[in-house]
Design a protein around this motif. Structure first.
Motif, short mmCIF file in Angstrom:
data_model
loop_
_atom_site.label_atom_id
_atom_site.label_comp_id
_atom_site.label_asym_id
_atom_site.label_seq_id
_atom_site.Cartn_x
_atom_site.Cartn_y
_atom_site.Cartn_z
N SER A 111 41.99 75.71 -1.40
CA SER A 111 41.61 76.20 -0.07
C SER A 111 42.02 77.65 0.07
O SER A 111 42.88 78.15 -0.69
N SER A 113 43.76 78.74 2.41
CA SER A 113 45.16 78.72 2.85
C SER A 113 46.11 78.77 1.65
O SER A 113 47.05 79.57 1.61
N ASN A 116 46.29 82.09 -0.12
CA ASN A 116 47.12 83.10 0.53
C ASN A 116 48.61 82.79 0.37
O ASN A 116 49.43 83.70 0.24
N TYR A 139 43.74 85.77 10.39
CA TYR A 139 43.82 84.35 10.07
C TYR A 139 43.85 84.19 8.57
O TYR A 139 42.90 84.57 7.86
N HIS A 140 44.97 83.63 8.08
CA HIS A 140 45.11 83.45 6.63
C HIS A 140 45.18 81.98 6.25
O HIS A 140 45.19 81.66 5.06
N GLU A 214 43.28 91.42 5.93
CA GLU A 214 41.83 91.21 5.87
C GLU A 214 41.23 92.59 6.18
O GLU A 214 41.33 93.05 7.32
N ASP A 219 38.07 85.55 11.51
CA ASP A 219 38.33 84.73 12.70
C ASP A 219 38.93 85.55 13.84
O ASP A 219 38.89 85.15 15.00
N ASP A 247 42.75 89.60 1.72
CA ASP A 247 42.24 88.24 1.93
C ASP A 247 40.72 88.35 2.04
O ASP A 247 40.19 88.89 3.01
N VAL A 249 38.72 85.63 1.76
CA VAL A 249 38.25 84.25 1.93
C VAL A 249 37.02 84.21 2.84
O VAL A 249 36.04 83.53 2.54
N ASN A 250 37.08 84.94 3.93
CA ASN A 250 35.99 84.92 4.90
C ASN A 250 34.92 85.96 4.57
O ASN A 250 33.72 85.70 4.67
N LYS A 276 36.33 79.56 0.52
CA LYS A 276 35.14 79.25 1.32
C LYS A 276 33.84 79.23 0.51
O LYS A 276 33.52 78.24 -0.10
N1 PMP Z 1 41.63 83.42 5.19
C1 PMP Z 1 40.59 83.74 5.99
C2 PMP Z 1 40.25 85.17 6.18
C3 PMP Z 1 39.86 82.73 6.63
O1 PMP Z 1 38.85 83.05 7.44
C4 PMP Z 1 40.21 81.38 6.42
C5 PMP Z 1 39.45 80.25 7.08
N2 PMP Z 1 38.91 80.50 8.29
C6 PMP Z 1 41.30 81.11 5.57
C7 PMP Z 1 41.97 82.14 4.97
C8 PMP Z 1 41.74 79.69 5.32
O2 PMP Z 1 40.87 79.06 4.49
P1 PMP Z 1 40.85 77.47 4.41
O3 PMP Z 1 40.42 76.96 5.75
O4 PMP Z 1 39.90 77.17 3.30
O5 PMP Z 1 42.23 77.03 4.06
#
Ligand code: PMP
Length: 445
Positions: A111, A113, A116, A139-140, A214, A219, A247, A249-250, A276
């Motif tokens: 994930s 999360s 990070n 949001y991490h 980020e 988020d 980060d 992820v998004n 993601k």
């Molecule tokens: N980092 C960012 C920038 C995110 O937007 C998110 C999820 N919204 C996460 C980490 C967490 O990812 P996950 O929900 O897959 O754990």
């Protein structure tokens, strides 16, 4: 009772409420590209791309085929002990795609999360320093480390303390902090002074392992840090041998029109997290970084039973193939330009539309009180609920920011249809015809 309602009613008896951010009473039964169908057969246009985890759209045939073929060969044998050919191939692909020119290695996760959390682990291990600097509004993730690093919603940390020690937060340079009379240069300088303040007062720079940011907050409201600001933070980090971690992820995997959002700034990170959209929504993430950092931990400091298994790896390889073959980076930029035009025209027409931001097919649209120009959660909530009624899925961030992140494969006809519906909803709000849903106060982050 409609099937949607019946299923939600049933589920509510067993699903714990903290595991869902509530917006609409919806059960999604099927997806195809940018279209979704609920349990009652109603169709929706998806402007959320399942929270940006399906840049390639729902059930892309290439991804479906790759998963199906791999499932017939091998679904899982723990990558914690043995290699598998498909993840080996993916790690080569992904390290080559990373925006880092020095030798690169990666570690798998399940994930965003945990990717990070991995940044925190690897940065501490490599530098031998304990502190991590992160930003307000970020949001991490939802694990203890990534949650502590976040700063977007009080409900996420309530009753959970003590959080992970050693994480220090500095203000993110979001546009609402800019005073009306300030030039961008003055704003950047002021925000950079605020960034440096902890370092000058109580936080010795030589005890800081990494700065995690980020480059465009997702988020937090689709907010891009000013380039000059990020450059200053980057230079500060290098001057003090602090690792610079991003980060993605998004905002990664093509969302902004480049593979990685940090490429918008021309900067090279030491570490980055991806998740993601990496495997088109199957649970796969990675922390990618300079090889010497990624070798700083010893086995088994970072192993998971399923991370990097053949099934998710096959989905990720297919995802990369789709992004390249369908030129989705270019598509993101092109469709993003028409989306920006649409929202800017709406802004000129409707006095409750404030700041409009668009980076690729990826936008944040502020909804404000027409008189005070302050954020209006009430109007944004009315808008997203009416939009939902009319068959478009879009949510709000921070209460008042419309989150616009359709799958990058959305067709122009689908996008135009979504804009027609949005314009109808905006005009209904202007005519004061929209009503708040009954449970409005329980909704959102
Ligand atoms: N980092 C960012 C920038 C995110 O937007 C998110 C999820 N919204 C996460 C980490 C967490 O990812 P996950 O929900 O897959 O754990």
């Amino acid at each position: 009772m409609a099937k949607n309602d019946e299923l939600l009613h049933q589920e509510a008896r067993s699903l714990a409420s903290p595991s869902r951010i509530k917006y609409f009473d919806l059960v999604i039964a099927q997806g195809n590209g940018a279209l979704l169908t609920d349990a009652d057969g109603k169709e929706y246009i998806d402007l959320l791309a399942s929270a940006s985890s399906t840049n390639t759209g729902h059930c892309h045939p290439t991804v479906v085929q790759a998963i199906t073929q791999q499932a017939q060969k091998l679904i899982q044998y723990t990558p914690a002990y043995f290699a598998n050919p498909i993840a080996a191939k993916l790690s080569t692909r992904l390290t080559k795609l990373a925006p880092i020119t020095r030798p690169v290695k990666l570690a798998w996760g399940n994930s965003g999360s945990d990717a990070n959390d991995a940044i925190i682990k690897f940065a501490r291990a490599y530098t031998g320093r304990q502190y991590i600097v992160t930003f307000t509004g970020a949001y991490h993730g939802s694990t203890y480390g990534s949650l502590t690093a976040s700063g977007v919603s009080l409900n996420m940390t309530r009753k959970l303390g003590p959080l992970l020690p050693g994480i220090i937060k500095v203000p993110y340079p979001d546009p609402w902090q800019k005073a009306p009379h300030e030039t961008t240069e003055q704003f950047v300088n002021r925000m950079f002074e605020a960034f440096k303040l902890p370092f000058e007062t109580y936080l010795p720079p030589d005890e800081v392992a990494c700065i995690l940011i980020e480059p465009i907050q997702g988020d937090g409201g689709i907010i891009k840090a000013p380039t000059k600001y990020l450059q200053k933070v980057y230079e500060f980090a290098h001057e003090h041998k602090i690792l610079f971690a991003v980060d993605e992820v998004n905002q990664g995997m093509g969302r902004t029109g480049k593979w990685w959002s940090i490429q918008q700034f021309g900067l090279e990170p030491d570490l980055m997290s991806v998740g993601k959209s990496l495997a088109s929504g199957l649970p796969l993430s990675a922390v990618i970084g300079r090889a010497e950092i990624m070798e700083a931990l010893k086995a088994p400091a970072h192993v998971f039973t399923t991370a990097g298994n053949p099934l998710t790896a096959a989905a990720a390889l297919a995802t990369i193939e789709v992004i390249e073959k369908e030129d989705l980076l270019h598509r993101s930029r092109k469709l993003g330009r028409s989306a920006l035009t649409f929202f800017q025209q709406a802004q000129a027409k409707y006095d409750f539309i404030g700041d409009v931001r668009m980076y690729g097919l990826n936008g944040g649209i502020d909804i404000v009180d027409p008189k005070t120009k302050k954020p209006s959660t009430e109007i944004a909530t009315k808008i997203i609920h009416r939009t939902f009624e009319l068959g478009v899925i879009m949510i709000s961030l921070r209460g008042n920011i419309l989150r616009f992140q359709p799958p990058l494969v959305i067709t122009t006809a689908q996008l135009d249809r979504a804009f027609t519906i949005l314009d109808q909803v905006f005009s209904e709000e202007a005519a004061q015809k929209l009503r708040l849903p009954k449970n409005a106060s329980e909704l959102g982050w």
